[in-house]
Design an enzyme around this catalytic site. Structure first.
Site, PDB file in Angstrom:
ATOM      1  N   CYS A 155       0.818  -1.166   0.064  1.00 61.21           N
ATOM      2  CA  CYS A 155       0.054  -0.052  -0.139  1.00 61.21           C
ATOM      3  C   CYS A 155       0.932   1.001   0.009  1.00 61.21           C
ATOM      4  CB  CYS A 155      -1.227   0.038   1.221  1.00 61.21           C
ATOM      5  SG  CYS A 155      -2.204   1.051   1.040  1.00 61.21           S
ATOM      6  N   HIS A 196      -3.643  -5.592   1.127  1.00 64.43           N
ATOM      7  CA  HIS A 196      -2.815  -5.894   2.222  1.00 64.43           C
ATOM      8  C   HIS A 196      -2.827  -7.427   2.653  1.00 64.43           C
ATOM      9  CE1 HIS A 196      -2.390  -1.641   4.008  1.00 64.43           C
ATOM     10  NE2 HIS A 196      -3.473  -1.489   3.188  1.00 64.43           N
ATOM     11  N   GLU A 208      -1.030  -8.829   4.914  1.00 67.67           N
ATOM     12  CA  GLU A 208      -0.860  -8.926   6.263  1.00 67.67           C
ATOM     13  C   GLU A 208      -1.966  -8.790   6.948  1.00 67.67           C
ATOM     14  OE1 GLU A 208      -0.453  -6.277   4.747  1.00 67.67           O
ATOM     15  OE2 GLU A 208      -1.041  -4.360   5.845  1.00 67.67           O
TER      16      GLU A 208
END
Lengths: 79, 236
Positions: B86, B203, B205
């Site tokens: 990002c 994302h 994660e």
């Protein structure tokens, strides 16, 4: 003395913001207008009265950080 | 194997990224503050999401001049793996470590939702363990995620097989409806010429544990860890 810098999106870059402003203007009755491009205006206070002293530094700053050459053009005056 | 997760003013998901490294993968890692200027002892760098420096001027434009970025550049030149997520992707583009730029979403809206990604190539440390044909489901949360590069750059990326992920529908079809931000050629993530630096807008994660609704992101981190193991073994 000030450096007055204008940063605009390059012609080939999508400019949804400009397009949206254009649509809004047309809806308000501003017929016949062309494309709108939304950019940025920056002013930098400079000491002294000799514009030439600053020209290459301001140009460097525009190229390195104040604009992104991939997506933007810039121009400036020192006055 | 030691991961660094960089922290800038207004980074976010930095905690999530380190959590995945330490608690999901069971590897070691630490935060590295942007004012630091060394990555000594670090084997992989994650540049997390967020709104570094308030996105002032342009996303990532000011962060790229943080002291740590010089160390990241040197680390990358030596072949060290760097993953920008990002805002991390935006910073890598501003830094010139990846080509192109991320600009305002074509819809002008901040988009916060799950998207589907097609993995275009498995020839990278970040994608080599993703099963062929698997469509990843990952969250996005950004206002400036529209990937832009000029035509010669896009051609080069395709020719060099450097587009890692593209926005697709759940069948892997590249459609305009599946593209959340207007990215050219539906590009969601790319890598550099040497293939050790990658960036993506989604994302991973935030999608590495079942409790979060998807574990697809874990494939990217596991792939990186596996690749790194090979790299470190070779160096030893």
């Amino acid at each position: 003395m000030k450096a007055k810098i204008i940063v605009t999106p390059k012609k080939a870059v999508l400019d949804p913001q400009g397009k949206t402003v254009q649509n809004a203007l047309e809806q308000m009755g501003y017929k016949g207008i062309g494309a709108v491009h939304v950019g940025k205006y920056l002013e930098i206070d400079l000491p002294g009265a000799d514009a030439e002293v600053w020209r290459s530094q301001i140009d460097g700053a525009c190229h390195k950080i104040l604009s992104n050459p991939v997506i933007e053009d810039y121009r400036f005056v020192i006055e | 194997m030691n991961f660094a997760v960089l922290q800038f003013p207004a980074s976010n998901c930095d905690q999530d990224a380190l959590h995945v490294v330490q608690n999901v993968l069971g590897l070691s890692g630490r935060f590295v503050w942007h004012k630091e200027n060394s990555l000594a002892g670090i084997d992989a760098v994650i540049i997390p999401g967020g709104f570094s420096y308030g996105d002032y001027l342009r996303t990532g434009a000011i962060a790229r001049f943080s002291p740590i970025m010089q160390a990241v550049r040197e680390f990358a030149v030596k072949g060290g793996p760097v993953l920008g997520i990002c805002n991390g992707f935006q910073i890598l583009c501003e830094a010139g470590l990846l080509p192109g730029a991320l600009i305002r979403n074509r819809s002008l809206q901040f988009r916060c939702e799950h998207v589907f990604l097609k993995t275009v190539t498995r020839q990278s440390p970040f994608t080599h363990t993703i099963p062929a044909g698997k469509i990843l489901r990952l969250p996005i949360a950004h206002g400036e995620g529209c990937y832009f590069a000029d035509d010669p750059t896009l051609e080069q990326l395709e020719k060099d097989d450097r587009i890692l992920w593209q926005y697709a529908d759940d069948n892997g079809k590249l459609t305009e409806a599946a593209n959340p931000n207007g990215s050219l050629r539906n590009i969601a993530g790319i890598c550099n010429e040497a293939r050790n630096v990658a960036g993506l807008m989604p994302h991973p994660e935030r999608a590495s544990e079942l409790i979060l609704g998807s574990t697809d992101g874990r494939l990217i981190f596991e792939g990186l860890a596996g690749w790194l193991e090979g790299r470190l073994a070779k160096a030893a």
